[in-house]
Design a protein around this motif. Structure first.
Motif, PDB file in Angstrom:
ATOM      1  N   GLY A 204      -8.693   7.949  10.669  1.00 17.73           N
ATOM      2  CA  GLY A 204      -9.087   6.550  10.578  1.00 17.73           C
ATOM      3  C   GLY A 204      -7.987   5.594  10.180  1.00 17.73           C
ATOM      4  O   GLY A 204      -8.238   4.392   9.994  1.00 17.73           O
ATOM      5  N   VAL A 205      -6.765   6.084  10.045  1.00 17.58           N
ATOM      6  CA  VAL A 205      -5.645   5.218   9.700  1.00 17.58           C
ATOM      7  C   VAL A 205      -5.195   4.464  10.953  1.00 17.58           C
ATOM      8  O   VAL A 205      -5.057   5.058  12.030  1.00 17.58           O
ATOM      9  CB  VAL A 205      -4.467   6.023   9.115  1.00 17.58           C
ATOM     10  N   LYS A 206      -4.965   3.170  10.823  1.00 14.50           N
ATOM     11  CA  LYS A 206      -4.492   2.336  11.920  1.00 14.50           C
ATOM     12  C   LYS A 206      -3.035   1.956  11.669  1.00 14.50           C
ATOM     13  O   LYS A 206      -2.626   1.747  10.522  1.00 14.50           O
ATOM     14  CB  LYS A 206      -5.332   1.062  12.039  1.00 14.50           C
ATOM     15  N   PHE A 207      -2.271   1.853  12.742  1.00 15.16           N
ATOM     16  CA  PHE A 207      -0.852   1.514  12.625  1.00 15.16           C
ATOM     17  C   PHE A 207      -0.537   0.300  13.496  1.00 15.16           C
ATOM     18  O   PHE A 207      -1.093   0.142  14.586  1.00 15.16           O
ATOM     19  CB  PHE A 207       0.014   2.696  13.045  1.00 15.16           C
ATOM     20  N   ARG A 208       0.349  -0.524  12.986  1.00 18.46           N
ATOM     21  CA  ARG A 208       0.807  -1.695  13.734  1.00 18.46           C
ATOM     22  C   ARG A 208       2.176  -2.108  13.227  1.00 18.46           C
ATOM     23  O   ARG A 208       2.571  -1.744  12.103  1.00 18.46           O
ATOM     24  CB  ARG A 208      -0.176  -2.849  13.574  1.00 18.46           C
ATOM     25  N   PRO A 209       2.935  -2.892  13.989  1.00 19.77           N
ATOM     26  CA  PRO A 209       4.206  -3.415  13.480  1.00 19.77           C
ATOM     27  C   PRO A 209       3.981  -4.561  12.510  1.00 19.77           C
ATOM     28  O   PRO A 209       2.930  -5.226  12.542  1.00 19.77           O
ATOM     29  CB  PRO A 209       4.921  -3.900  14.747  1.00 19.77           C
ATOM     30  N   ILE A 210       4.942  -4.802  11.644  1.00 26.30           N
ATOM     31  CA  ILE A 210       4.868  -5.955  10.751  1.00 26.30           C
ATOM     32  C   ILE A 210       4.850  -7.228  11.580  1.00 26.30           C
ATOM     33  O   ILE A 210       5.456  -7.313  12.644  1.00 26.30           O
ATOM     34  CB  ILE A 210       6.061  -5.965   9.760  1.00 26.30           C
ATOM     35  N   ARG A 211       4.129  -8.209  11.094  1.00 26.09           N
ATOM     36  CA  ARG A 211       4.091  -9.514  11.742  1.00 26.09           C
ATOM     37  C   ARG A 211       5.235 -10.364  11.188  1.00 26.09           C
ATOM     38  O   ARG A 211       5.497 -10.334   9.979  1.00 26.09           O
ATOM     39  CB  ARG A 211       2.737 -10.175  11.519  1.00 26.09           C
ATOM     40  N   ASP A 220       1.589 -10.347   5.184  1.00 26.54           N
ATOM     41  CA  ASP A 220       2.115  -8.983   5.203  1.00 26.54           C
ATOM     42  C   ASP A 220       3.085  -8.766   4.052  1.00 26.54           C
ATOM     43  O   ASP A 220       3.078  -7.713   3.398  1.00 26.54           O
ATOM     44  CB  ASP A 220       2.819  -8.697   6.531  1.00 26.54           C
ATOM     45  N   ALA A 221       3.941  -9.762   3.789  1.00 29.69           N
ATOM     46  CA  ALA A 221       4.915  -9.640   2.699  1.00 29.69           C
ATOM     47  C   ALA A 221       4.210  -9.508   1.354  1.00 29.69           C
ATOM     48  O   ALA A 221       4.610  -8.708   0.500  1.00 29.69           O
ATOM     49  CB  ALA A 221       5.863 -10.837   2.702  1.00 29.69           C
ATOM     50  N   LYS A 222       3.133 -10.279   1.151  1.00 31.90           N
ATOM     51  CA  LYS A 222       2.377 -10.181  -0.105  1.00 31.90           C
ATOM     52  C   LYS A 222       1.747  -8.796  -0.252  1.00 31.90           C
ATOM     53  O   LYS A 222       1.772  -8.203  -1.333  1.00 31.90           O
ATOM     54  CB  LYS A 222       1.294 -11.253  -0.152  1.00 31.90           C
ATOM     55  N   ASN A 223       1.190  -8.280   0.833  1.00 29.08           N
ATOM     56  CA  ASN A 223       0.571  -6.960   0.781  1.00 29.08           C
ATOM     57  C   ASN A 223       1.605  -5.871   0.515  1.00 29.08           C
ATOM     58  O   ASN A 223       1.340  -4.912  -0.219  1.00 29.08           O
ATOM     59  CB  ASN A 223      -0.175  -6.679   2.081  1.00 29.08           C
ATOM     60  N   ILE A 224       2.784  -6.014   1.125  1.00 31.42           N
ATOM     61  CA  ILE A 224       3.866  -5.056   0.881  1.00 31.42           C
ATOM     62  C   ILE A 224       4.278  -5.100  -0.586  1.00 31.42           C
ATOM     63  O   ILE A 224       4.508  -4.063  -1.219  1.00 31.42           O
ATOM     64  CB  ILE A 224       5.063  -5.348   1.805  1.00 31.42           C
ATOM     65  N   TYR A 225       4.355  -6.300  -1.146  1.00 27.48           N
ATOM     66  CA  TYR A 225       4.719  -6.452  -2.553  1.00 27.48           C
ATOM     67  C   TYR A 225       3.753  -5.692  -3.462  1.00 27.48           C
ATOM     68  O   TYR A 225       4.169  -4.914  -4.330  1.00 27.48           O
ATOM     69  CB  TYR A 225       4.736  -7.936  -2.922  1.00 27.48           C
ATOM     70  N   ARG A 241       9.216  -7.065  -9.861  1.00 24.34           N
ATOM     71  CA  ARG A 241       9.510  -8.461  -9.576  1.00 24.34           C
ATOM     72  C   ARG A 241       8.208  -9.254  -9.548  1.00 24.34           C
ATOM     73  O   ARG A 241       7.134  -8.691  -9.349  1.00 24.34           O
ATOM     74  CB  ARG A 241      10.194  -8.583  -8.209  1.00 24.34           C
ATOM     75  N   THR A 242       8.312 -10.550  -9.717  1.00 23.43           N
ATOM     76  CA  THR A 242       7.147 -11.395  -9.517  1.00 23.43           C
ATOM     77  C   THR A 242       6.911 -11.533  -8.012  1.00 23.43           C
ATOM     78  O   THR A 242       7.814 -11.299  -7.192  1.00 23.43           O
ATOM     79  CB  THR A 242       7.346 -12.787 -10.122  1.00 23.43           C
ATOM     80  N   GLU A 243       5.693 -11.928  -7.655  1.00 26.06           N
ATOM     81  CA  GLU A 243       5.398 -12.129  -6.232  1.00 26.06           C
ATOM     82  C   GLU A 243       6.313 -13.203  -5.652  1.00 26.06           C
ATOM     83  O   GLU A 243       6.789 -13.088  -4.514  1.00 26.06           O
ATOM     84  CB  GLU A 243       3.929 -12.527  -6.058  1.00 26.06           C
ATOM     85  N   ALA A 244       6.583 -14.257  -6.418  1.00 22.55           N
ATOM     86  CA  ALA A 244       7.446 -15.332  -5.928  1.00 22.55           C
ATOM     87  C   ALA A 244       8.862 -14.817  -5.658  1.00 22.55           C
ATOM     88  O   ALA A 244       9.480 -15.179  -4.648  1.00 22.55           O
ATOM     89  CB  ALA A 244       7.484 -16.477  -6.935  1.00 22.55           C
ATOM     90  N   GLU A 245       9.387 -13.988  -6.562  1.00 20.66           N
ATOM     91  CA  GLU A 245      10.717 -13.408  -6.353  1.00 20.66           C
ATOM     92  C   GLU A 245      10.748 -12.580  -5.075  1.00 20.66           C
ATOM     93  O   GLU A 245      11.682 -12.687  -4.272  1.00 20.66           O
ATOM     94  CB  GLU A 245      11.097 -12.524  -7.546  1.00 20.66           C
ATOM     95  N   PHE A 246       9.727 -11.750  -4.895  1.00 20.94           N
ATOM     96  CA  PHE A 246       9.677 -10.878  -3.731  1.00 20.94           C
ATOM     97  C   PHE A 246       9.577 -11.694  -2.449  1.00 20.94           C
ATOM     98  O   PHE A 246      10.260 -11.398  -1.455  1.00 20.94           O
ATOM     99  CB  PHE A 246       8.484  -9.934  -3.849  1.00 20.94           C
ATOM    100  N   LEU A 247       8.758 -12.730  -2.446  1.00 26.33           N
ATOM    101  CA  LEU A 247       8.596 -13.543  -1.242  1.00 26.33           C
ATOM    102  C   LEU A 247       9.874 -14.290  -0.897  1.00 26.33           C
ATOM    103  O   LEU A 247      10.206 -14.462   0.283  1.00 26.33           O
ATOM    104  CB  LEU A 247       7.436 -14.515  -1.419  1.00 26.33           C
TER     105      LEU A 247
END
Length: 382
Positions: A204-211, A220-225, A241-247
């Motif tokens: 049931g795992v789905k795969f896709r490229p990053i947007r 996507d970046a927030k979810n990766i963080y 890191r904070t979310e802001a730093e990561f973004l």
């Protein structure tokens, strides 16, 4: 503060001229090195401005070594001492850091720089010094200790062979090693990786490229963080890191991403894993000479056509999805994306992997990766 040693003085960096001299040091150290890739000067300078969010939870001091032997004073070395309060809180030890170290081949100068950094750290109440770490392991760390016969890949450190010798001579001990794996793409992956992909899909795992565009990229970046923090919260010497730093970091890379080598795994709509591959932009950056002005940008765009290599930065999966073969599936998709028709990649580097990260090492080595560079972080009691 000035520490005089014959024709050398160690100064704290305060004036605009000293800040420029600090940025000049790498050009002097690597002037004749065929493998070095000059750092982007503006990117380094930005880290020492009030806008750096590190200053919200840490403090730092820059030092330069000045030679008086020439007609005009010249910076022949540099170092930064830093206190990362998040690291102290996490490890419950007064660990200070040094980073941004560069020095010409003169042990007396190197020792004076290290002494200045350690003295400042002691004054801040630190009992252990660790490095090289540029504020945090996310920002840049490690000395290369083996594998000096090829250039570094994108976002990887590089240094002259004499740096580790200087550290040992000054009484620093190994804290931990990390490896970079070379991965040629001229041979197929073992069958178990494709099988792992099939099992993951059947589970049931789905795969896709990053947007890579607009709000979709930011989501996507927030979810990766958040996934990264869940999966790697126990990483040694690492602080979140904070979310802001990561973004902010993600947006700097947004235009450089190749979605075909950056697959994402989802289960019931939730991101549960990702394979972070990037083209090796150090290949064109070598010609930029550290300056992304209009001429540097033109050179970068011209020479990016020479990119024939990638770097795999992270292979991430939540632990509960490893039984669904998500890590194997991600490696399969990332590597397949790199060798499909029209892609330039002839090889890849998987880096960095700490020496005691045996699950990751076992997975990479099963895929055909071979250790070809070794890096080190050092420690010293203060």
């Amino acid at each position: 503060m000035v520490i005089n040693q014959t024709a050398i003085s160690i100064r704290t960096v305060t004036t605009a001229a000293e800040k420029e001299m600090f940025l000049d040091v790498p050009a002097r150290v690597y002037a004749k090195d065929p493998y070095s890739v000059p750092p982007i000067r503006s990117s380094i300078a930005k880290q020492f401005t009030p806008a750096n969010t590190f200053l919200e939870y840490g403090k730092l001091q820059q030092f330069i070594a000045i030679s008086q032997e020439a007609k005009e004073p010249q910076a022949v070395g540099r170092i930064v001492a830093a206190v990362n309060q998040r690291l102290i809180d996490r490890e419950r030890q007064n660990i200070g850091l040094f980073g941004f170290f560069e020095c010409i081949e003169d042990f007396t100068i190197a020792q004076a720089l290290l002494d200045a950094a350690c003295k400042w750290l002691r004054e801040q109440g630190m009992t252990t010094a660790r490095g090289p770490i540029n504020f945090s392991t996310h920002n840049g760390c490690l000395f290369l200790v083996d594998g000096f016969d090829s250039p570094p890949t994108v976002m990887m450190p590089y240094n002259p062979p004499y740096y580790p010798k200087f550290m040992e001579r000054d009484g620093w001990d190994k804290a931990k090693d990390a490896y970079a794996y070379n991965f040629p793409l001229d041979k197929p992956l073992a069958a178990k990786f494709e099988k792992g992909y099939r099992i993951a899909c059947q589970s049931g795992v789905k795969f896709r490229p990053i947007r890579t565009k607009g709000e979709a990229f930011e989501q996507d970046a927030k979810n990766i963080y958040h996934l990264f923090n869940r999966a790697f919260s126990a990483n040694w010497s690492s602080t979140p890191r904070t979310e802001a730093e990561f973004l902010d970091e993600a947006k700097e890379l947004q235009s450089l991403i190749d979605p075909d080598i950056f697959p994402i795994a989802e289960y019931n709509g939730e991101m549960v894993g990702f394979f972070m591959g990037l083209p090796d932009y150090n290949i064109p950056l070598k010609y930029v000479n550290g300056k992304l002005n209009w001429l540097g940008i033109l050179k970068f765009l011209w020479y990016r056509r020479q990119i024939d290599r990638g770097r795999v930065i992270v292979i991430c999966s939540l632990p509960e999805y490893r039984s669904k073969m998500v890590p194997l599936a991600l490696i399969y998709l990332g590597m397949q994306g790199g060798i499909q028709k029209g892609k330039p990649y002839k090889g890849a580097e998987l880096s960095t992997v700490f020496e005691d990260n045996f699950p990751s090492r076992k997975l990479i080595e099963a895929a055909g990766g071979k250790i070809y560079k070794t890096y080190r972080i050092y420690e010293k009691a203060l």
